[in-house]
Design a protein around this motif. Structure first.
Motif, PDB file in Angstrom:
ATOM      1  N   PHE A 153      51.292  34.130  30.348  1.00 53.80           N
ATOM      2  CA  PHE A 153      50.155  33.816  30.711  1.00 53.80           C
ATOM      3  C   PHE A 153      49.919  32.953  32.746  1.00 53.80           C
ATOM      4  CE2 PHE A 153      46.708  31.069  30.831  1.00 53.80           C
ATOM      5  CZ  PHE A 153      44.892  32.495  30.890  1.00 53.80           C
ATOM      6  N   VAL A 154      51.155  31.702  33.017  1.00 55.51           N
ATOM      7  CA  VAL A 154      50.607  30.900  33.871  1.00 55.51           C
ATOM      8  C   VAL A 154      50.926  32.110  34.991  1.00 55.51           C
ATOM      9  CG1 VAL A 154      51.323  29.209  34.817  1.00 55.51           C
ATOM     10  CG2 VAL A 154      50.704  28.310  32.678  1.00 55.51           C
ATOM     11  N   LEU A 155      52.006  32.878  34.959  1.00 57.88           N
ATOM     12  CA  LEU A 155      52.783  33.375  36.005  1.00 57.88           C
ATOM     13  C   LEU A 155      51.695  34.558  36.026  1.00 57.88           C
ATOM     14  CD1 LEU A 155      54.967  34.456  37.599  1.00 57.88           C
ATOM     15  CD2 LEU A 155      55.994  35.847  36.380  1.00 57.88           C
ATOM     16  N   SER A 156      50.925  35.426  35.534  1.00 56.37           N
ATOM     17  CA  SER A 156      50.687  36.443  35.620  1.00 56.37           C
ATOM     18  C   SER A 156      48.774  35.882  36.400  1.00 56.37           C
ATOM     19  CB  SER A 156      49.678  37.243  34.002  1.00 56.37           C
ATOM     20  OG  SER A 156      50.858  37.782  33.780  1.00 56.37           O
ATOM     21  N   GLY A 157      48.469  35.026  35.933  1.00 58.32           N
ATOM     22  CA  GLY A 157      47.674  34.088  36.661  1.00 58.32           C
ATOM     23  C   GLY A 157      47.548  33.885  38.076  1.00 58.32           C
ATOM     24  N   VAL A 158      48.721  33.436  38.402  1.00 54.26           N
ATOM     25  CA  VAL A 158      48.600  32.764  39.465  1.00 54.26           C
ATOM     26  C   VAL A 158      48.771  34.386  40.783  1.00 54.26           C
ATOM     27  CG1 VAL A 158      50.902  32.202  41.151  1.00 54.26           C
ATOM     28  CG2 VAL A 158      50.545  30.741  38.958  1.00 54.26           C
ATOM     29  N   VAL A 159      49.294  35.403  40.346  1.00 55.95           N
ATOM     30  CA  VAL A 159      49.617  36.786  40.719  1.00 55.95           C
ATOM     31  C   VAL A 159      48.104  36.952  40.897  1.00 55.95           C
ATOM     32  CG1 VAL A 159      50.476  38.497  40.773  1.00 55.95           C
ATOM     33  CG2 VAL A 159      51.921  37.021  39.930  1.00 55.95           C
ATOM     34  N   VAL A 160      47.459  37.377  40.485  1.00 58.66           N
ATOM     35  CA  VAL A 160      46.063  37.332  40.134  1.00 58.66           C
ATOM     36  C   VAL A 160      45.181  36.422  41.182  1.00 58.66           C
ATOM     37  CG1 VAL A 160      43.843  37.951  39.318  1.00 58.66           C
ATOM     38  CG2 VAL A 160      45.997  38.347  37.669  1.00 58.66           C
ATOM     39  N   VAL A 161      45.200  35.539  41.060  1.00 57.75           N
ATOM     40  CA  VAL A 161      44.550  35.030  42.265  1.00 57.75           C
ATOM     41  C   VAL A 161      44.830  34.539  43.762  1.00 57.75           C
ATOM     42  CG1 VAL A 161      44.498  31.991  43.050  1.00 57.75           C
ATOM     43  CG2 VAL A 161      44.384  32.872  40.283  1.00 57.75           C
ATOM     44  N   ALA A 162      46.501  35.303  44.045  1.00 56.11           N
ATOM     45  CA  ALA A 162      47.266  34.783  45.166  1.00 56.11           C
ATOM     46  C   ALA A 162      46.946  36.844  45.605  1.00 56.11           C
ATOM     47  CB  ALA A 162      48.214  34.649  44.881  1.00 56.11           C
ATOM     48  N   GLY A 163      47.134  37.657  44.322  1.00 53.44           N
ATOM     49  CA  GLY A 163      46.328  38.836  45.247  1.00 53.44           C
ATOM     50  C   GLY A 163      45.128  39.016  45.291  1.00 53.44           C
ATOM     51  N   SER A 164      43.991  38.184  44.378  1.00 50.99           N
ATOM     52  CA  SER A 164      43.034  38.299  44.966  1.00 50.99           C
ATOM     53  C   SER A 164      42.588  37.184  46.690  1.00 50.99           C
ATOM     54  CB  SER A 164      42.287  37.869  43.948  1.00 50.99           C
ATOM     55  OG  SER A 164      42.291  38.701  42.723  1.00 50.99           O
ATOM     56  N   LEU A 165      42.997  36.989  46.567  1.00 48.34           N
ATOM     57  CA  LEU A 165      43.222  36.073  48.134  1.00 48.34           C
ATOM     58  C   LEU A 165      42.939  36.549  49.491  1.00 48.34           C
ATOM     59  CD1 LEU A 165      43.677  32.427  46.812  1.00 48.34           C
ATOM     60  CD2 LEU A 165      41.455  33.220  47.135  1.00 48.34           C
ATOM     61  N   MET A 166      44.329  37.151  48.485  1.00 43.74           N
ATOM     62  CA  MET A 166      44.828  38.275  49.872  1.00 43.74           C
ATOM     63  C   MET A 166      44.041  39.066  50.492  1.00 43.74           C
ATOM     64  SD  MET A 166      49.077  37.698  49.954  1.00 43.74           S
ATOM     65  CE  MET A 166      49.160  38.154  48.448  1.00 43.74           C
ATOM     66  N   THR A 167      43.459  39.756  49.976  1.00 42.62           N
ATOM     67  CA  THR A 167      42.507  40.699  49.431  1.00 42.62           C
ATOM     68  C   THR A 167      41.584  40.583  50.233  1.00 42.62           C
ATOM     69  OG1 THR A 167      42.987  41.197  47.343  1.00 42.62           O
ATOM     70  CG2 THR A 167      44.769  42.495  48.504  1.00 42.62           C
ATOM     71  N   PRO A 168      39.677  42.216  50.287  1.00 50.60           N
ATOM     72  CA  PRO A 168      38.448  41.212  50.526  1.00 50.60           C
ATOM     73  C   PRO A 168      38.003  41.277  49.282  1.00 50.60           C
ATOM     74  CG  PRO A 168      38.900  43.614  51.414  1.00 50.60           C
ATOM     75  CD  PRO A 168      40.418  43.171  50.991  1.00 50.60           C
ATOM     76  N   PRO A 169      36.838  40.154  48.987  1.00 44.65           N
ATOM     77  CA  PRO A 169      36.302  40.015  47.908  1.00 44.65           C
ATOM     78  C   PRO A 169      35.792  41.354  47.497  1.00 44.65           C
ATOM     79  CG  PRO A 169      35.304  38.730  49.339  1.00 44.65           C
ATOM     80  CD  PRO A 169      36.563  39.728  50.241  1.00 44.65           C
ATOM     81  N   PRO A 170      35.064  41.108  45.853  1.00 45.34           N
ATOM     82  CA  PRO A 170      34.167  42.121  45.358  1.00 45.34           C
ATOM     83  C   PRO A 170      32.979  41.831  45.676  1.00 45.34           C
ATOM     84  CG  PRO A 170      34.688  40.576  43.632  1.00 45.34           C
ATOM     85  CD  PRO A 170      35.654  39.682  44.797  1.00 45.34           C
ATOM     86  N   ARG A 171      32.793  42.858  46.180  1.00 50.39           N
ATOM     87  CA  ARG A 171      30.843  42.845  46.387  1.00 50.39           C
ATOM     88  C   ARG A 171      30.204  41.832  45.594  1.00 50.39           C
ATOM     89  NH1 ARG A 171      29.482  48.894  48.422  1.00 50.39           N
ATOM     90  NH2 ARG A 171      30.789  49.173  47.125  1.00 50.39           N
ATOM     91  N   GLY A 172      28.944  42.012  45.193  1.00 48.33           N
ATOM     92  CA  GLY A 172      27.933  41.587  44.949  1.00 48.33           C
ATOM     93  C   GLY A 172      27.760  42.520  43.348  1.00 48.33           C
ATOM     94  N   ILE A 173      27.538  43.705  43.785  1.00 44.01           N
ATOM     95  CA  ILE A 173      26.843  44.793  43.405  1.00 44.01           C
ATOM     96  C   ILE A 173      27.505  45.381  41.982  1.00 44.01           C
ATOM     97  CG2 ILE A 173      27.376  46.438  44.306  1.00 44.01           C
ATOM     98  CD1 ILE A 173      25.445  48.128  43.735  1.00 44.01           C
ATOM     99  N   GLN A 174      28.925  44.976  42.314  1.00 42.20           N
ATOM    100  CA  GLN A 174      30.563  45.011  41.605  1.00 42.20           C
ATOM    101  C   GLN A 174      30.784  43.885  40.607  1.00 42.20           C
ATOM    102  OE1 GLN A 174      33.182  45.351  44.962  1.00 42.20           O
ATOM    103  NE2 GLN A 174      33.601  47.605  44.469  1.00 42.20           N
ATOM    104  N   ILE A 175      30.136  42.454  40.502  1.00 41.02           N
ATOM    105  CA  ILE A 175      30.107  41.679  39.198  1.00 41.02           C
ATOM    106  C   ILE A 175      28.602  41.156  38.751  1.00 41.02           C
ATOM    107  CG2 ILE A 175      32.623  41.124  40.582  1.00 41.02           C
ATOM    108  CD1 ILE A 175      30.912  38.781  41.615  1.00 41.02           C
ATOM    109  N   GLU A 176      27.881  41.839  39.326  1.00 39.25           N
ATOM    110  CA  GLU A 176      26.765  42.036  38.546  1.00 39.25           C
ATOM    111  C   GLU A 176      26.710  42.058  37.048  1.00 39.25           C
ATOM    112  OE1 GLU A 176      21.858  42.666  38.825  1.00 39.25           O
ATOM    113  OE2 GLU A 176      23.610  43.388  40.352  1.00 39.25           O
TER     114      GLU A 176
END
Length: 228
Positions: A153-176
Motif C-alpha cells: 500500500f505504501v509503495l503504491s502510494g509513493v508511486v502515485v504521488v511521484a507520478g502525479s508530481l512529475m506530470t501536469p495536474p488535473p483541471r478543475g473540471i476533471q475533479i469537480e
C-alpha cells in the motif's frame, strides 16, 4: 462460529462471482455485441458465473496445497497481494487533488506487478508443514502477508504521488465532485457542472458522511494492525 465463517466465505465468493460476471458482460461482451439486449446480457452473465464456478472447482487441488488448505487464509492472502494498489489509488484520488491519471496508472501497474510476483512465489513455494524447516524465499518466510499488504500500500502510494508530481495536474473540471475538497452541491436547474458559475457550496451531511467514513477506516486500520 461455523455459521459466521461460512457466511463470510459465501459473501466473499458471491461478490467475486458477481463482479467478475459484470465486468465481462459490460466491458467485453457489449463491445463484441453492441446491440445485445438486456435478456442476452443477463444470460451471458449467468453463464459466466457457471464457468467461474467450474474454474473454482478445478482450482481446489491447488488450494489444498496452499496455506495448508485453509480457504479463508488463502483468500486473505490473495487479497493482500492485489487489493492494496487499488486502495492506495482510491484514497489518494479522494483526499489529494493533485493526483492524476498518469500517477494512478503507474501506481496501479507497479503495485499489481509486485503483488502478482509475491502471489506467484506463494504458488511455487507453498508453506512447509508444521515443524519442517522453512526454505522459502525471504519475502515469503520472513514477511507475513498482512505486513506485505501494508508495505505494498505504501509503495503504491509513493508511486502515485511521484507520478502525479512529475506530470501536469488535473483541471478543475476533471475533479469537480470527485474529491473531498471539490464537492459541489445544490446545483441550479439547467446549470452544467464545471462551467465556473456554480458556487462551491459544501453540504453539511456530505461532510458528516465523509467524517464517519474516515472514522470507520481508522477503526478498521486499528484492528488490522492489532491482530496482524
Amino acid at each position: 462460529m461455523i455459521a459466521v465463517m461460512m457466511a463470510a466465505l459465501m459473501s466473499s465468493l458471491t461478490s467475486i462471482f458477481n463482479s467478475s460476471s459484470t465486468l465481462f458482460t459490460m466491458d467485453i461482451w457489449r463491445r463484441l455485441r453492441p446491440r445485445a439486449g438486456e435478456r442476452e446480457l443477463l444470460l451471458v452473465g449467468r453463464l459466466v458465473i457457471v464457468v467461474l464456478i467450474g474454474v473454482s472447482v478445478a482450482w481446489i487441488p491447488i488450494l489444498q496445497d496452499s496455506n495448508s488448505g485453509q480457504l479463508f487464509i488463502y483468500m486473505q492472502s490473495v487479497t493482500s497481494s492485489l487489493a492494496p494498489p487499488v486502495t492506495a489509488i482510491f484514497v489518494l484520488g479522494i483526499f489529494w487533488r493533485r493526483a492524476n491519471e498518469q500517477g494512478a496508472f503507474w501506481g496501479l501497474m507497479v503495485g499489481l506487478a509486485v503483488g502478482a510476483t509475491r502471489l506467484v512465489l506463494e504458488f511455487l513455494h507453498p508453506a512447509p508443514p508444521c515443524g519442517d524447516p522453512d526454505t522459502r524465499p525471504s519475502i515469503l518466510g520472513s514477511i507475513h502477508y498482512l505486513h506485505f499488504a501494508v508495505a505494498l500500500f505504501v509503495l503504491s502510494g509513493v508511486v502515485v504521488v511521484a507520478g502525479s508530481l512529475m506530470t501536469p495536474p488535473p483541471r478543475g473540471i476533471q475533479i469537480e465532485n470527485l474529491t473531498w475538497w471539490t464537492l459541489a452541491q445544490d446545483v441550479p436547474v439547467g446549470a452544467k457542472a464545471g462551467d465556473g458559475r456554480i458556487p462551491q457550496k459544501h453540504t453539511f451531511w456530505a461532510r458528516v458522511c465523509g467524517f464517519h467514513a474516515i472514522l470507520l477506516m481508522c477503526v478498521n486500520i486499528f484492528f488490522y494492525a492489532y491482530f496482524a
